[in-house]
Design a protein around this motif. Structure first.
Motif, short mmCIF file in Angstrom:
data_model
loop_
_atom_site.label_atom_id
_atom_site.label_comp_id
_atom_site.label_asym_id
_atom_site.label_seq_id
_atom_site.Cartn_x
_atom_site.Cartn_y
_atom_site.Cartn_z
N ALA A 71 18.63 21.87 7.56
CA ALA A 71 19.55 23.00 7.66
C ALA A 71 18.78 24.29 7.46
N ASP A 72 18.48 24.98 8.53
CA ASP A 72 17.86 26.30 8.47
C ASP A 72 18.64 27.22 9.40
N GLY A 73 18.15 28.44 9.56
CA GLY A 73 18.89 29.41 10.35
C GLY A 73 19.12 28.98 11.78
N LEU A 74 18.12 28.37 12.41
CA LEU A 74 18.24 27.95 13.80
C LEU A 74 19.24 26.82 13.96
N MET A 78 23.17 26.78 15.82
CA MET A 78 23.61 25.87 16.87
C MET A 78 24.79 25.00 16.42
N VAL A 79 24.81 24.65 15.13
CA VAL A 79 25.95 23.90 14.59
C VAL A 79 27.21 24.77 14.64
N LEU A 80 27.07 26.04 14.32
CA LEU A 80 28.22 26.95 14.39
C LEU A 80 28.69 27.13 15.83
N LEU A 81 27.76 27.19 16.78
CA LEU A 81 28.15 27.25 18.19
C LEU A 81 28.97 26.02 18.56
N THR A 82 28.50 24.85 18.15
CA THR A 82 29.19 23.59 18.49
C THR A 82 30.56 23.52 17.85
N LEU A 248 17.46 23.48 25.33
CA LEU A 248 16.83 24.76 24.98
C LEU A 248 16.45 24.80 23.50
N TYR A 249 17.35 24.33 22.64
CA TYR A 249 17.05 24.25 21.21
C TYR A 249 15.84 23.36 20.95
N SER A 250 15.78 22.24 21.66
CA SER A 250 14.71 21.28 21.43
C SER A 250 13.35 21.80 21.88
N VAL A 251 13.34 22.66 22.90
CA VAL A 251 12.09 23.31 23.30
C VAL A 251 11.51 24.07 22.11
N ILE A 252 12.38 24.84 21.44
CA ILE A 252 11.94 25.65 20.31
C ILE A 252 11.60 24.79 19.09
N ARG A 253 12.44 23.81 18.80
CA ARG A 253 12.29 23.02 17.57
C ARG A 253 11.20 21.95 17.68
N TRP A 254 11.11 21.27 18.81
CA TRP A 254 10.24 20.11 18.92
C TRP A 254 9.03 20.34 19.83
N GLN A 255 9.27 20.81 21.05
CA GLN A 255 8.20 20.84 22.05
C GLN A 255 7.11 21.85 21.71
N LEU A 256 7.47 23.09 21.47
CA LEU A 256 6.47 24.14 21.26
C LEU A 256 5.65 23.94 19.99
N ASP A 463 19.67 38.05 12.09
CA ASP A 463 19.12 37.85 10.75
C ASP A 463 19.13 36.38 10.34
N LEU A 464 20.12 35.63 10.81
CA LEU A 464 20.21 34.20 10.48
C LEU A 464 19.05 33.42 11.07
N VAL A 465 18.71 33.68 12.32
CA VAL A 465 17.72 32.84 13.01
C VAL A 465 16.29 33.35 12.89
N THR A 466 16.10 34.63 12.62
CA THR A 466 14.75 35.20 12.64
C THR A 466 13.76 34.55 11.68
N PRO A 467 14.11 34.31 10.39
CA PRO A 467 13.13 33.66 9.49
C PRO A 467 12.65 32.30 10.00
N THR A 468 13.56 31.50 10.53
CA THR A 468 13.17 30.19 11.07
C THR A 468 12.26 30.34 12.27
N LEU A 469 12.58 31.27 13.15
CA LEU A 469 11.76 31.48 14.34
C LEU A 469 10.36 31.97 13.97
N LYS A 470 10.27 32.80 12.93
CA LYS A 470 8.95 33.25 12.46
C LYS A 470 8.14 32.07 11.95
N ASP A 471 8.79 31.15 11.23
CA ASP A 471 8.09 29.96 10.73
C ASP A 471 7.59 29.09 11.88
#
Length: 478
Positions: A71-74, A78-82, A248-256, A463-471
């Motif tokens: 459970a992080d910002g990213l 996506m859970v909130l979107l769903t 799209l989420y998986s590209v960011i979380r897993w592939q890259l 603000d929610l997603v930026t810290p996770t994306l930086k990591d």
């Protein structure tokens, strides 16, 4: 309370919906979906206060598989979107009659459960299981409750199933290889692997096949338009609003992060393919005579731009892509619902059979117009925030990428406004068009309110997603 509460609530909700009977199924499903949204918002509040809402437990000893949910910002975005779109999609269906509705609504909740699990899973095999589970309900929803010729529908749905399942098998092979190197499926352990350039190349494209088909990216898109057209509108909403975001989420979380060297090497190729989808989708949308197919190709163009943002490997690109994922999810669900409202009155998706709706119901045409303007990224809507940020990130990579990618704005404005003109204006259809019902107005109103609010004030999501994306970027650039 942790994120597993959402999963349990959706799974239990699917079971209770099935046993509640056909008369109560839709209402029970709506209650459980709203409950899941309430839990998600409560957990978001706890997360923003620093509480760990993730979950970790050993599941299988050999191979080592953990019930790991991150459970992080990213993932929370996506859970909130769903969980936000699921009750809206269910509410939008109240104007339709479905045979065996208990089965239908149980499958909708089960699909929401599987997609939520995909966004939260932090173990490769667990993630793969949820990824595949999401395919099963949409297959049956499109096959059994779809529209049009039964044989054509079967061919379209089977092609979709085989494409996505086949692409996913390459991802499973990649996970098996990664396990042999790390002796673990855990996301954090896979991030730490020091793979050679050759190994990263194979892993990268194994993931790419699974994600490119799901998103879809040119030339893996051939299943999309037919399935969007033949599926019931609820199924089309689930596919376009949420399911394609899994890729799209998986590209960011897993592939890259797992294959960063390959991502940097093949960046121009991948951005090029993504932008080709933008141009292709826009041009084909110009020629469509069926409203659902036009919206399907419009979606193809927009997700191509989102994918391009992901592959820029910049913070602006990733942040803009996530914002656009969420904005696109809401606007495309709204547009497909507007198409369904027209179908309920005119029993057609053919644009030439429409016209003059505005003179009969100014309220509906005004709501539809706002959705059209949001789709073409009018400033003041959330789509503008994501699209502008992605285009800015493309300009940082190569100016020609932003020039070509920007065609989605010009062409999108042309075919969407032309579509609005042909459906809402012009000569009045001889068949009466009833005004929107309370359920229809509430669904469209909530979607539009979301798009306008975050269009004017996107800071909470950014603000929610930026810290996770930086990591994630630190992992890519280590």
């Amino acid at each position: 309370m942790d994120v597993t509460t959402i999963l349990l609530l959706l799974l239990v909700g699917a079971l209770i919906t099935y046993f509640s009977g056909d008369k109560l199924a839709s209402k029970v499903a709506l209650i459980f979906s709203l409950g899941a949204l309430g839990v998600a918002l409560t957990l978001l509040s706890a997360y923003s206060q620093g509480t760990d809402i993730g979950f970790m437990a050993q599941w299988i000893d050999m191979p080592k598989v953990a019930l790991a949910f991150k459970a992080d910002g990213l993932s929370m975005a996506m859970v909130l979107l769903t969980t936000a779109l699921t009750p809206l999609i269910i509410l939008s269906s109240f104007g339709n009659q479905f045979n065996n509705s208990k089965n239908f609504y149980a499958l909708v909740l089960f699909m929401s459960f599987a997609m939520t699990g995909t966004f939260l899973a932090a173990d490769g095999l667990l993630y793969y299981i949820f990824w595949e589970l999401a395919l099963i309900p949409i297959y049956f929803i499109a096959l059994i409750w779809g529209n049009g010729d039964a044989e054509e529908r079967k061919k379209a749905v089977l092609k979709f199933f085989i494409y996505t399942l086949g692409g996913s098998l390459f991802m499973l092979i990649a996970f098996a290889y990664l396990y042999s190197k790390a002796n673990s499926f855990l996301l954090e352990d896979l991030y730490k692997l020091n793979l050679s350039a050759t190994e990263q190349g194979y892993i990268f494209f194994a993931f790419f096949l699974a994600y490119a088909i799901k998103i879809p990216i040119i030339p893996f898109h051939t299943w999309q338009a037919k399935v969007y057209q033949k599926a019931p509108t609820v199924g089309t909403m689930l596919l376009s609003g949420i399911m394609l975001k899994m890729g799209l989420y998986s590209v960011i979380r897993w592939q890259l992060p797992i294959a960063p060297s390959a991502a940097k090497t093949y960046m121009p190729l991948l951005i090029g393919l993504s932008i080709a989808g933008v141009i292709y989708g826009s041009i084909v949308a110009l020629r469509q005579k069926d409203l659902k197919k036009l919206l399907a190709y419009s979606s193809l163009a927009h997700v191509g731009l989102i994918a391009a943002g992901c592959y820029t490997l910049t913070l602006d690109g990733l942040s803009g892509a996530v914002s656009q994922m969420i904005a696109h999810g809401f606007v495309i669900v709204g547009l497909f619902f507007a198409a369904e409202i027209i179908y309920r009155r005119y029993e057609t998706h053919t644009i030439a059979d429409m016209g003059g709706i505005r003179s009969q119901t100014p309220k509906f045409s005004s709501l539809f117009m706002i959705l059209v303007l949001a789709s073409v990224a009018l400033p003041g809507t959330f789509n503008f925030v994501g699209e502008f940020t992605v285009l800015y990130s493309l300009s940082q990579v190569n100016i020609w990428f932003v020039v070509l990618g920007g065609t989605t704005i010009i062409l999108g404005a042309y075919y969407m406004l032309k579509m609005f003109q042909n459906t809402m204006l012009g000569e009045t259809n001889t068949k009466a068009f009833a005004d929107v019902t309370a359920n229809e107005a509430i669904t469209l109103g909530v979607i539009i309110a979301f798009l306008l609010f975050f269009g004017l004030y996107p800071k909470p999501i950014v603000d929610l997603v930026t810290p996770t994306l930086k990591d994630i970027l630190e992992t890519i650039n280590r």
